[in-house]
Scaffold this motif. Structure first.
Motif, PDB file in Angstrom:
ATOM      1  N   PHE A   1      32.317  19.198 -12.707  1.00  0.00           N
ATOM      2  CA  PHE A   1      32.039  17.848 -12.237  1.00  0.00           C
ATOM      3  C   PHE A   1      31.048  17.188 -13.200  1.00  0.00           C
ATOM      4  CE2 PHE A   1      33.879  17.322  -7.983  1.00  0.00           C
ATOM      5  CZ  PHE A   1      34.393  18.590  -7.795  1.00  0.00           C
ATOM      6  N   SER A   2      31.290  15.904 -13.511  1.00  0.00           N
ATOM      7  CA  SER A   2      30.379  15.214 -14.435  1.00  0.00           C
ATOM      8  C   SER A   2      29.640  14.058 -13.760  1.00  0.00           C
ATOM      9  CB  SER A   2      31.159  14.681 -15.643  1.00  0.00           C
ATOM     10  OG  SER A   2      32.127  13.751 -15.213  1.00  0.00           O
ATOM     11  N   SER A   3      29.773  13.927 -12.451  1.00  0.00           N
ATOM     12  CA  SER A   3      29.209  12.738 -11.793  1.00  0.00           C
ATOM     13  C   SER A   3      27.954  13.042 -10.982  1.00  0.00           C
ATOM     14  CB  SER A   3      30.264  12.096 -10.897  1.00  0.00           C
ATOM     15  OG  SER A   3      30.725  13.034  -9.944  1.00  0.00           O
TER      16      SER A   3
ATOM     17  N   LEU B   1      33.172  12.242  -5.620  1.00  0.00           N
ATOM     18  CA  LEU B   1      34.392  13.015  -5.466  1.00  0.00           C
ATOM     19  C   LEU B   1      35.580  12.068  -5.537  1.00  0.00           C
ATOM     20  CD1 LEU B   1      34.387  16.120  -3.992  1.00  0.00           C
ATOM     21  CD2 LEU B   1      36.097  14.825  -2.777  1.00  0.00           C
ATOM     22  N   ARG B   2      36.547  12.423  -6.354  1.00  0.00           N
ATOM     23  CA  ARG B   2      37.742  11.571  -6.489  1.00  0.00           C
ATOM     24  C   ARG B   2      38.545  11.548  -5.192  1.00  0.00           C
ATOM     25  NH1 ARG B   2      40.264  14.152 -11.819  1.00  0.00           N
ATOM     26  NH2 ARG B   2      38.612  13.666 -13.286  1.00  0.00           N
ATOM     27  N   PRO B   3      39.443  10.556  -5.032  1.00  0.00           N
ATOM     28  CA  PRO B   3      40.273  10.502  -3.819  1.00  0.00           C
ATOM     29  C   PRO B   3      41.052  11.804  -3.633  1.00  0.00           C
ATOM     30  CG  PRO B   3      40.576   8.520  -5.149  1.00  0.00           C
ATOM     31  CD  PRO B   3      39.749   9.465  -5.973  1.00  0.00           C
TER      32      PRO B   3
ATOM     33  N   ARG C   1      41.502  18.790  -2.333  1.00  0.00           N
ATOM     34  CA  ARG C   1      40.303  19.019  -3.135  1.00  0.00           C
ATOM     35  C   ARG C   1      39.543  20.173  -2.505  1.00  0.00           C
ATOM     36  NH1 ARG C   1      39.587  14.932  -6.882  1.00  0.00           N
ATOM     37  NH2 ARG C   1      38.246  16.576  -7.604  1.00  0.00           N
ATOM     38  N   HIS C   2      39.699  21.361  -3.118  1.00  0.00           N
ATOM     39  CA  HIS C   2      39.133  22.564  -2.501  1.00  0.00           C
ATOM     40  C   HIS C   2      37.609  22.506  -2.414  1.00  0.00           C
ATOM     41  CE1 HIS C   2      43.103  24.058  -4.263  1.00  0.00           C
ATOM     42  NE2 HIS C   2      43.268  23.886  -2.973  1.00  0.00           N
ATOM     43  N   THR C   3      36.986  21.957  -3.460  1.00  0.00           N
ATOM     44  CA  THR C   3      35.518  21.843  -3.438  1.00  0.00           C
ATOM     45  C   THR C   3      35.090  21.061  -2.199  1.00  0.00           C
ATOM     46  OG1 THR C   3      35.458  21.853  -5.853  1.00  0.00           O
ATOM     47  CG2 THR C   3      33.520  20.966  -4.729  1.00  0.00           C
TER      48      THR C   3
ATOM     49  N   VAL D   1      24.168  16.723   3.111  1.00  0.00           N
ATOM     50  CA  VAL D   1      23.480  15.903   4.118  1.00  0.00           C
ATOM     51  C   VAL D   1      24.249  14.625   4.462  1.00  0.00           C
ATOM     52  CG1 VAL D   1      21.154  16.780   3.670  1.00  0.00           C
ATOM     53  CG2 VAL D   1      21.942  14.778   2.433  1.00  0.00           C
ATOM     54  N   ASP D   2      25.142  14.174   3.573  1.00  0.00           N
ATOM     55  CA  ASP D   2      25.905  12.969   3.886  1.00  0.00           C
ATOM     56  C   ASP D   2      27.181  12.924   3.052  1.00  0.00           C
ATOM     57  OD1 ASP D   2      26.430  10.609   5.219  1.00  0.00           O
ATOM     58  OD2 ASP D   2      24.463   9.745   4.784  1.00  0.00           O
ATOM     59  N   ASP D   3      28.175  12.245   3.576  1.00  0.00           N
ATOM     60  CA  ASP D   3      29.477  12.115   2.922  1.00  0.00           C
ATOM     61  C   ASP D   3      29.890  10.664   3.115  1.00  0.00           C
ATOM     62  OD1 ASP D   3      32.134  12.064   2.263  1.00  0.00           O
ATOM     63  OD2 ASP D   3      32.771  13.545   3.751  1.00  0.00           O
ATOM     64  N   MET D   4      29.738   9.864   2.074  1.00  0.00           N
ATOM     65  CA  MET D   4      29.927   8.421   2.214  1.00  0.00           C
ATOM     66  C   MET D   4      31.201   7.969   1.520  1.00  0.00           C
ATOM     67  SD  MET D   4      25.963   7.607   1.437  1.00  0.00           S
ATOM     68  CE  MET D   4      25.824   5.965   2.078  1.00  0.00           C
ATOM     69  N   PHE D   5      32.114   7.411   2.294  1.00  0.00           N
ATOM     70  CA  PHE D   5      33.381   6.931   1.745  1.00  0.00           C
ATOM     71  C   PHE D   5      33.152   5.593   1.051  1.00  0.00           C
ATOM     72  CE2 PHE D   5      37.520   4.703   2.320  1.00  0.00           C
ATOM     73  CZ  PHE D   5      38.277   5.550   1.521  1.00  0.00           C
ATOM     74  N   ILE D   6      33.730   5.432  -0.143  1.00  0.00           N
ATOM     75  CA  ILE D   6      33.604   4.170  -0.886  1.00  0.00           C
ATOM     76  C   ILE D   6      34.971   3.481  -0.828  1.00  0.00           C
ATOM     77  CG2 ILE D   6      33.084   3.133  -3.140  1.00  0.00           C
ATOM     78  CD1 ILE D   6      31.260   5.644  -3.633  1.00  0.00           C
ATOM     79  N   PRO D   7      35.125   2.476   0.048  1.00  0.00           N
ATOM     80  CA  PRO D   7      36.457   1.920   0.317  1.00  0.00           C
ATOM     81  C   PRO D   7      37.107   1.250  -0.885  1.00  0.00           C
ATOM     82  CG  PRO D   7      34.750   0.695   1.510  1.00  0.00           C
ATOM     83  CD  PRO D   7      34.066   1.839   0.853  1.00  0.00           C
ATOM     84  N   HIS D   8      36.307   0.785  -1.867  1.00  0.00           N
ATOM     85  CA  HIS D   8      36.860   0.043  -3.000  1.00  0.00           C
ATOM     86  C   HIS D   8      37.840   0.870  -3.842  1.00  0.00           C
ATOM     87  CE1 HIS D   8      33.826  -2.873  -1.978  1.00  0.00           C
ATOM     88  NE2 HIS D   8      32.973  -1.878  -1.946  1.00  0.00           N
ATOM     89  N   ASN D   9      37.620   2.182  -3.894  1.00  0.00           N
ATOM     90  CA  ASN D   9      38.552   2.998  -4.683  1.00  0.00           C
ATOM     91  C   ASN D   9      38.859   4.359  -4.048  1.00  0.00           C
ATOM     92  OD1 ASN D   9      36.149   4.277  -5.113  1.00  0.00           O
ATOM     93  ND2 ASN D   9      36.190   4.163  -7.350  1.00  0.00           N
ATOM     94  N   GLY D  10      38.425   4.542  -2.816  1.00  0.00           N
ATOM     95  CA  GLY D  10      38.778   5.779  -2.114  1.00  0.00           C
ATOM     96  C   GLY D  10      38.003   7.004  -2.559  1.00  0.00           C
ATOM     97  N   THR D  11      36.924   6.814  -3.340  1.00  0.00           N
ATOM     98  CA  THR D  11      36.097   7.961  -3.735  1.00  0.00           C
ATOM     99  C   THR D  11      35.045   8.209  -2.653  1.00  0.00           C
ATOM    100  OG1 THR D  11      34.650   6.494  -4.996  1.00  0.00           O
ATOM    101  CG2 THR D  11      36.417   7.584  -6.210  1.00  0.00           C
ATOM    102  N   ARG D  12      34.301   9.289  -2.811  1.00  0.00           N
ATOM    103  CA  ARG D  12      33.236   9.615  -1.849  1.00  0.00           C
ATOM    104  C   ARG D  12      31.964   9.935  -2.604  1.00  0.00           C
ATOM    105  NH1 ARG D  12      34.861  10.833   3.147  1.00  0.00           N
ATOM    106  NH2 ARG D  12      37.104  10.752   3.444  1.00  0.00           N
ATOM    107  N   LEU D  13      30.840   9.490  -2.065  1.00  0.00           N
ATOM    108  CA  LEU D  13      29.538   9.937  -2.576  1.00  0.00           C
ATOM    109  C   LEU D  13      29.072  11.066  -1.669  1.00  0.00           C
ATOM    110  CD1 LEU D  13      26.974   9.729  -4.334  1.00  0.00           C
ATOM    111  CD2 LEU D  13      26.124   8.029  -2.706  1.00  0.00           C
ATOM    112  N   ILE D  14      28.994  12.245  -2.238  1.00  0.00           N
ATOM    113  CA  ILE D  14      28.500  13.402  -1.491  1.00  0.00           C
ATOM    114  C   ILE D  14      26.997  13.502  -1.741  1.00  0.00           C
ATOM    115  CG2 ILE D  14      28.694  15.908  -1.178  1.00  0.00           C
ATOM    116  CD1 ILE D  14      31.280  14.326  -0.507  1.00  0.00           C
TER     117      ILE D  14
END
Ligand SMILES: Cc1cc2nc3c(=O)[nH]c(=O)nc-3n(C[C@H](O)[C@H](O)[C@H](O)COP(=O)(O)O)c2cc1C
Length: 208
Positions: free
Chosen positions: A50-52, A67-69, A75-77, A144-157
């Motif tokens: 992962f590079s992000s 995390l990508r869509p 996505r096993h991770t 501690v949190d899993d935030m969905f980013i609706p603009h492109n379907g990614t997630r901020l973990i």
């Protein structure tokens, strides 16, 4: 005179798919390189590059990664982190860059990339998830949190640091990590790995 190339947003939109991926993935500069190690509830080990990963704050000590869509392939991770709430972050050393890169392959859930990519794992007391044995910087993380980013379907973990494990000679007396000494690599785009050279350190900047 140096010539500058301009890409407007419509130029970017019209680029060939692979050219757009290459340009936009590398345009923010060198990013941290990390291997994320997880274990599934039934004991299947997993590791992926992962590079992000980004710093979110020191107190409390929080990190995040994007995390990508997950609509095309499982996505096993992500599944393992959601199920266990835990993962490890491990630096990528020049000696095993190619093995680290290979973990990005779409391996089936029952294959451990630790074995398939020849990356020995190790464990520490109090943690069920695997760490990359050859990494000089290893972190035990708790979701501690899993935030969905609706603009492109990614997630901020978002995750808290439970433990930091560092090879002794890469920790400086001021508690900064020496990335030149550790020889860990940074990442540009999706397939370029860079060595890091210390250029300078400056004191805290004040207006005067
Ligand atoms: C250099 C590089 C960096 C990557 N960074 C990310 C990332 O930040 N976020 C992400 O979701 N996938 C990223 N990937 C893709 C994952 O490594 C890839 O999807 C991998 O198969 C995920 O494994 P998993 O299904 O076991 O979780 C990256 C791939 C490469 C080659």
């Amino acid at each position: 005179m140096s010539i500058k190339i301009h890409f407007t947003s419509s130029d970017i939109e019209n680029l060939k798919k692979v050219d757009k991926i290459n340009l936009i993935n590398s345009i923010t500069g060198i990013k941290a390189g990390n291997l994320i190690g997880t274990v599934s509830p039934n004991g299947q080990y997993n590791v992926a590059v992962f590079s992000s990963v980004v710093h979110l704050g020191s107190s409390p000590a929080l990190l995040g990664f994007i995390l990508r869509p997950d609509d095309e392939v499982p996505r096993h991770t992500y599944l393992n982190i959601k199920a266990t709430g835990k993962f490890s972050l491990n630096s990528i050393h020049a000696d095993f860059a190619q093995n680290a890169h290979q973990t990005s392959g779409k391996y089936p859930a029952e294959i451990s990339e630790f074995e398939a990519c020849d990356l020995p794992m190790c464990f520490y007391p109090g943690h069920d998830m695997p760490f990359v044995a050859g990494s000089e910087r290893q972190l035990a993380m708790r979701l501690v949190d899993d935030m969905f980013i609706p603009h492109n379907g990614t997630r901020l973990i978002v995750a808290a640091i439970d433990e930091i494990i560092l090879k002794q000679d890469i920790l400086q007396s001021n508690f900064r990590v020496d990335f030149e000494q550790s020889q860990e690599l940074g990442i540009a785009g999706l397939n370029s790995y860079y060595q890091l050279k210390h250029e300078a350190s400056f004191p805290y900047a004040r207006p005067e």
